[in-house]
Design an enzyme around this catalytic site. Sequence first.
Site, PDB file in Angstrom:
ATOM      1  N   MET A 225       0.834  -1.202   0.000  1.00 47.34           N
ATOM      2  CA  MET A 225       0.000   0.000   0.000  1.00 47.34           C
ATOM      3  C   MET A 225       0.875   1.262   0.000  1.00 47.34           C
ATOM      4  O   MET A 225       0.389   2.359   0.284  1.00 47.34           O
ATOM      5  CB  MET A 225      -0.941   0.003   1.202  1.00 47.34           C
ATOM      6  CG  MET A 225      -1.929  -1.170   1.151  1.00 47.34           C
ATOM      7  SD  MET A 225      -3.456  -0.853   2.011  1.00 47.34           S
ATOM      8  CE  MET A 225      -2.877  -0.523   3.650  1.00 47.34           C
TER       9      MET A 225
ATOM     10  N   HIS B 287       9.047   1.298   3.206  1.00 52.34           N
ATOM     11  CA  HIS B 287      10.163   1.300   4.147  1.00 52.34           C
ATOM     12  C   HIS B 287      11.001   0.042   3.895  1.00 52.34           C
ATOM     13  O   HIS B 287      10.678  -0.744   2.983  1.00 52.34           O
ATOM     14  CB  HIS B 287       9.644   1.371   5.583  1.00 52.34           C
ATOM     15  CG  HIS B 287       8.578   0.363   5.896  1.00 52.34           C
ATOM     16  ND1 HIS B 287       8.805  -0.998   5.864  1.00 52.34           N
ATOM     17  CD2 HIS B 287       7.252   0.500   6.215  1.00 52.34           C
ATOM     18  CE1 HIS B 287       7.697  -1.649   6.165  1.00 52.34           C
ATOM     19  NE2 HIS B 287       6.730  -0.767   6.374  1.00 52.34           N
TER      20      HIS B 287
ATOM     21  N   HIS C  64       9.211  -3.364   3.323  1.00 55.88           N
ATOM     22  CA  HIS C  64       8.714  -3.604   1.962  1.00 55.88           C
ATOM     23  C   HIS C  64       9.871  -3.956   1.019  1.00 55.88           C
ATOM     24  O   HIS C  64       9.772  -4.870   0.197  1.00 55.88           O
ATOM     25  CB  HIS C  64       8.038  -2.347   1.404  1.00 55.88           C
ATOM     26  CG  HIS C  64       6.820  -1.894   2.144  1.00 55.88           C
ATOM     27  ND1 HIS C  64       6.792  -0.731   2.869  1.00 55.88           N
ATOM     28  CD2 HIS C  64       5.582  -2.436   2.259  1.00 55.88           C
ATOM     29  CE1 HIS C  64       5.591  -0.564   3.392  1.00 55.88           C
ATOM     30  NE2 HIS C  64       4.836  -1.589   3.045  1.00 55.88           N
TER      31      HIS C  64
ATOM     32  N   GLU D 114       5.675 -11.480   7.309  1.00 57.00           N
ATOM     33  CA  GLU D 114       5.111 -12.090   8.527  1.00 57.00           C
ATOM     34  C   GLU D 114       4.655 -11.021   9.518  1.00 57.00           C
ATOM     35  O   GLU D 114       4.003 -11.335  10.511  1.00 57.00           O
ATOM     36  CB  GLU D 114       6.155 -13.007   9.180  1.00 57.00           C
ATOM     37  CG  GLU D 114       6.387 -14.269   8.385  1.00 57.00           C
ATOM     38  CD  GLU D 114       7.378 -15.216   9.046  1.00 57.00           C
ATOM     39  OE1 GLU D 114       8.016 -14.817  10.043  1.00 57.00           O
ATOM     40  OE2 GLU D 114       7.515 -16.343   8.543  1.00 57.00           O
ATOM     41  N   LYS D 115       5.025  -9.773   9.272  1.00 55.84           N
ATOM     42  CA  LYS D 115       4.507  -8.660  10.083  1.00 55.84           C
ATOM     43  C   LYS D 115       2.981  -8.759  10.166  1.00 55.84           C
ATOM     44  O   LYS D 115       2.372  -8.543  11.213  1.00 55.84           O
ATOM     45  CB  LYS D 115       4.932  -7.338   9.443  1.00 55.84           C
ATOM     46  CG  LYS D 115       4.145  -6.118   9.848  1.00 55.84           C
ATOM     47  CD  LYS D 115       4.682  -5.555  11.145  1.00 55.84           C
ATOM     48  CE  LYS D 115       3.780  -4.531  11.777  1.00 55.84           C
ATOM     49  NZ  LYS D 115       2.976  -3.722  10.928  1.00 55.84           N
TER      50      LYS D 115
ATOM     51  N   GLN E  24      -2.715 -12.097   7.799  1.00 55.24           N
ATOM     52  CA  GLN E  24      -2.936 -11.817   6.376  1.00 55.24           C
ATOM     53  C   GLN E  24      -2.237 -12.859   5.500  1.00 55.24           C
ATOM     54  O   GLN E  24      -2.811 -13.376   4.535  1.00 55.24           O
ATOM     55  CB  GLN E  24      -2.406 -10.418   6.060  1.00 55.24           C
ATOM     56  CG  GLN E  24      -2.312 -10.082   4.589  1.00 55.24           C
ATOM     57  CD  GLN E  24      -1.900  -8.638   4.380  1.00 55.24           C
ATOM     58  OE1 GLN E  24      -2.713  -7.743   4.548  1.00 55.24           O
ATOM     59  NE2 GLN E  24      -0.646  -8.399   4.020  1.00 55.24           N
TER      60      GLN E  24
HETATM   61  P1  AMP Z   1       1.438  -2.857   3.480  1.00 49.21           P
HETATM   62  O1  AMP Z   1       2.017  -1.801   2.577  1.00 49.21           O
HETATM   63  O2  AMP Z   1       1.383  -2.463   4.905  1.00 49.21           O
HETATM   64  O3  AMP Z   1       0.140  -3.421   2.948  1.00 49.21           O
HETATM   65  O4  AMP Z   1       2.475  -4.055   3.432  1.00 49.21           O
HETATM   66  C1  AMP Z   1       2.852  -4.647   2.218  1.00 49.21           C
HETATM   67  C2  AMP Z   1       3.651  -5.896   2.505  1.00 49.21           C
HETATM   68  O5  AMP Z   1       4.812  -5.563   3.254  1.00 49.21           O
HETATM   69  C3  AMP Z   1       2.875  -6.920   3.343  1.00 49.21           C
HETATM   70  O6  AMP Z   1       3.155  -8.215   2.861  1.00 49.21           O
HETATM   71  C4  AMP Z   1       3.434  -6.698   4.719  1.00 49.21           C
HETATM   72  O7  AMP Z   1       3.345  -7.833   5.547  1.00 49.21           O
HETATM   73  C5  AMP Z   1       4.885  -6.382   4.398  1.00 49.21           C
HETATM   74  N1  AMP Z   1       5.521  -5.675   5.508  1.00 49.21           N
HETATM   75  C6  AMP Z   1       5.081  -4.558   6.132  1.00 49.21           C
HETATM   76  N2  AMP Z   1       5.896  -4.223   7.155  1.00 49.21           N
HETATM   77  C7  AMP Z   1       6.885  -5.159   7.174  1.00 49.21           C
HETATM   78  C8  AMP Z   1       8.032  -5.388   7.995  1.00 49.21           C
HETATM   79  N3  AMP Z   1       8.333  -4.574   9.012  1.00 49.21           N
HETATM   80  N4  AMP Z   1       8.814  -6.449   7.728  1.00 49.21           N
HETATM   81  C9  AMP Z   1       8.513  -7.292   6.697  1.00 49.21           C
HETATM   82  N5  AMP Z   1       7.447  -7.141   5.891  1.00 49.21           N
HETATM   83  C10 AMP Z   1       6.641  -6.096   6.117  1.00 49.21           C
END
Ligand code: AMP
Length: 277
Positions: free
Chosen positions: A30, A34, A37, A148-149, A153
């Site tokens: 989304m 960081h 991602h 795995e954060k 999901q």
């Molecule tokens: P999001 O943009 O929050 O929807 O996350 C996109 C992807 O990045 C998802 O698969 C999250 O689980 C992963 N993600 C987010 N934060 C972390 C993190 N700190 N470490 C590893 N993967 C992450």
Amino acid sequence: MKIARNVKELRHEITTWKQEGKRISFVPTMGALHEGHLSLVGIAREKADIAVASVFVNPSQFGPNEDFSRYPRQEEKDAALLGKAGASLLFLPSVPEIYPSGFRTVISVKELTEVLCGKFRPGHFDGVATVVARLLMLTMPDSAIFGEKDFQQLMVIRRMAEDLALPVEIIGAPIIREPDGLALSSRNAYLSAEERRIAPAIYGALTQAAEEIKNGASTESACRKAQEKLLAAGFSKIDYLEARNEADLSPASSPPCRLFAAAWLGKTRLIDNVRIA
Ligand code: AMP
């Protein structure tokens, strides 16, 4: 790195690579990217010839009182970060490109979505499963990487891909953390300086509870103690802090299992989890 803003452009690039026999790995996000991602993009590059990422703030996974409109958006910076991380293509669709008028399908994974975050965010995982299914069908990758954060999901998407026989390998990736233990998250940007100071307590409480459980404490008492610690540290509310089995997210009374927490710091909801071997 190429940028595709609509399905036609995306399909064109994907088809060309497929005709060349290239393997594709996909990282949906989304945005507000960081190092967490970007670590997924690194894994995608190891797994395949081509890493494709998407940035789409998916309205259907936000509840009516959640942060959809204020969710951080930084398209140009994200594109630069993905290019540097070695992604070959960024899919950057508009909302009507993902949900054209007339869109009526909802994918709902039962049971796994009725616990943990599913209990507190009704409809959230339907939104996630539906958008990820559509993104996977559009991108047709050989593999897709999820952190795995967001462990629940990851489990929901694994189940969905298996149940729908999607021809894609779902790969889980380890949580990337700040030096003080706070899991990287786009939502950390919401934290005030004082909240940011308190935030690592969520990881501290989980790791300490994990240690106690490994040393023989009951999951119930260790989780109760961890909740008290979070409230004492300054968290305003705890949605849950509990032990669950990884395979089906059923309640766990002993290791191996995973500790899951969701807790509020002011207006920001943080989630984290740790594995107990
Ligand atoms: P999001 O943009 O929050 O929807 O996350 C996109 C992807 O990045 C998802 O698969 C999250 O689980 C992963 N993600 C987010 N934060 C972390 C993190 N700190 N470490 C590893 N993967 C992450």
